[in-house]
Scaffold this motif. Structure first.
Motif, mmCIF file in Angstrom:
data_model
loop_
_atom_site.group_PDB
_atom_site.id
_atom_site.type_symbol
_atom_site.label_atom_id
_atom_site.label_comp_id
_atom_site.label_asym_id
_atom_site.label_seq_id
_atom_site.Cartn_x
_atom_site.Cartn_y
_atom_site.Cartn_z
ATOM 1 N N GLU A 225 0.829 -1.205 0.000
ATOM 2 C CA GLU A 225 0.000 0.000 0.000
ATOM 3 C C GLU A 225 0.861 1.253 0.000
ATOM 4 O O GLU A 225 0.558 2.231 -0.694
ATOM 5 C CB GLU A 225 -0.918 -0.007 1.222
ATOM 6 N N ARG A 226 1.932 1.243 0.771
ATOM 7 C CA ARG A 226 2.818 2.414 0.824
ATOM 8 C C ARG A 226 3.538 2.623 -0.498
ATOM 9 O O ARG A 226 3.705 3.764 -0.946
ATOM 10 C CB ARG A 226 3.821 2.242 1.968
ATOM 11 N N GLN A 227 3.973 1.538 -1.126
ATOM 12 C CA GLN A 227 4.637 1.664 -2.420
ATOM 13 C C GLN A 227 3.673 2.220 -3.469
ATOM 14 O O GLN A 227 4.056 3.063 -4.290
ATOM 15 C CB GLN A 227 5.177 0.307 -2.855
ATOM 16 N N ALA A 228 2.427 1.750 -3.446
ATOM 17 C CA ALA A 228 1.434 2.249 -4.388
ATOM 18 C C ALA A 228 1.170 3.730 -4.159
ATOM 19 O O ALA A 228 1.028 4.510 -5.115
ATOM 20 C CB ALA A 228 0.138 1.453 -4.261
ATOM 21 N N ALA A 229 1.110 4.146 -2.885
ATOM 22 C CA ALA A 229 0.886 5.556 -2.574
ATOM 23 C C ALA A 229 2.040 6.414 -3.058
ATOM 24 O O ALA A 229 1.841 7.517 -3.582
ATOM 25 C CB ALA A 229 0.688 5.725 -1.067
ATOM 26 N N ARG A 230 3.276 5.906 -2.916
ATOM 27 C CA ARG A 230 4.437 6.659 -3.399
ATOM 28 C C ARG A 230 4.398 6.796 -4.916
ATOM 29 O O ARG A 230 4.741 7.851 -5.460
ATOM 30 C CB ARG A 230 5.730 5.985 -2.942
ATOM 31 N N ARG A 231 3.994 5.724 -5.585
ATOM 32 C CA ARG A 231 3.900 5.806 -7.047
ATOM 33 C C ARG A 231 2.841 6.811 -7.478
ATOM 34 O O ARG A 231 3.035 7.560 -8.437
ATOM 35 C CB ARG A 231 3.589 4.418 -7.626
ATOM 36 N N ARG A 232 1.720 6.829 -6.754
ATOM 37 C CA ARG A 232 0.667 7.798 -7.095
ATOM 38 C C ARG A 232 1.157 9.219 -6.886
ATOM 39 O O ARG A 232 0.899 10.098 -7.711
ATOM 40 C CB ARG A 232 -0.581 7.537 -6.251
#
Length: 259
Positions: A225-232
């Motif tokens: 979830e954190r990696q996805a948020a960083r990508r967003r």
């Protein structure tokens, strides 16, 4: 300084404890004894029950103050205590709460272990990087450890090589996964097979948070979830960044101003 709770006394193990995770000492100083804690801090058994009793908390905080205020003195005191005959041939669990929170503290424990070769030591830890650098190259012969899932360094662990421990919802889940429970004796964490399964404590609100997952799978969800948020966030910055100006050609803002 070393103590025994009921479970450890039954298998002849002594114990050293610090306060779990983060808090504030009576003198106002803040601390974090588990800097690599991840989801485990939400369901930590050492932040529940008897660990929260004032007399127990005070004892663990006194241990931490000794380490913080006089690490060389603490090291000599621990070496001195372990010189007693009752510790020869026995086991010491380093931390049933807290972790090796700094390089200096870990190195001091390694000095203690080497000074008392007739005593055996073991530990669970989430400080993977610190152990890779300071312990794995030349570990004391009387020290065994197990890396435990649920921390911010989980991705550095390899279950095919490392001795690892994971918390499961119950004993049946440990068996179904093909792991090996340490329920019969905590020493199985370092003396048994290298995939160590720990049945979760039967604390209702902790079990609700665990929601049938293991610590490893729960931490992996959070990391994803954190990696996805960083990508967003990275995509948003890219989308809103100003378009580059072509040499010799006015930008849109310049054209609008000129108009």
């Amino acid at each position: 300084m070393l103590t025994q709770n009921r479970e450890l006394r039954a298998i002849g193990v002594w114990n050293w404890s610090l306060p779990a995770w983060a808090g504030r000492l009576p003198d106002g100083r803040t601390y974090n004894t588990c800097p690599s804690a991840g989801i485990c801090r939400q369901v930590c058994y050492a932040r529940h029950g008897t660990y929260t009793w004032p007399v127990v908390r005070a004892k663990h905080q006194a241990n931490l103050r000794f380490v913080l205020d006089d690490l060389p003195g603490w090291q000599q005191a621990m070496i001195g205590e372990l010189g007693a005959a009752k510790f020869r041939g026995t086991w010491v669990r380093v931390h049933d709460s807290g972790d090796f929170f700094s390089d200096a503290y870990l190195l001091s424990w390694l000095n203690v272990m080497r000074a008392r070769p007739t005593t055996n030591f073991y530990a669970y830890t989430k400080e993977v990087g610190r152990f890779r650098a300071l312990v794995e190259p030349e570990p004391p012969t009387n020290f065994l450890w197990v890396y435990s899932f649920g921390g911010t360094q989980d991705s550095a662990l390899d279950v095919t090589i490392d001795r690892v421990a994971d918390v499961f919802p119950d004993e049946e889940a440990v068996t179904a996964a093909g792991w090996h429970s340490q329920e019969a004796s905590d020493l199985l964490a370092v003396l048994g097979p290298h995939l160590v399964g720990i049945p979760a404590n039967r604390i209702p609100h902790f079990l609700k948070l665990l929601a049938g997952r293991t610590f490893r799978s729960w931490q992996a969800e959070i990391d994803a979830e954190r990696q996805a948020a960083r990508r967003r966030r990275g995509g948003l910055r890219l989308a809103t960044s100003p378009s580059p100006t072509v040499p010799g050609r006015p930008s849109a803002a310049q054209r609008d101003h000129a108009a």
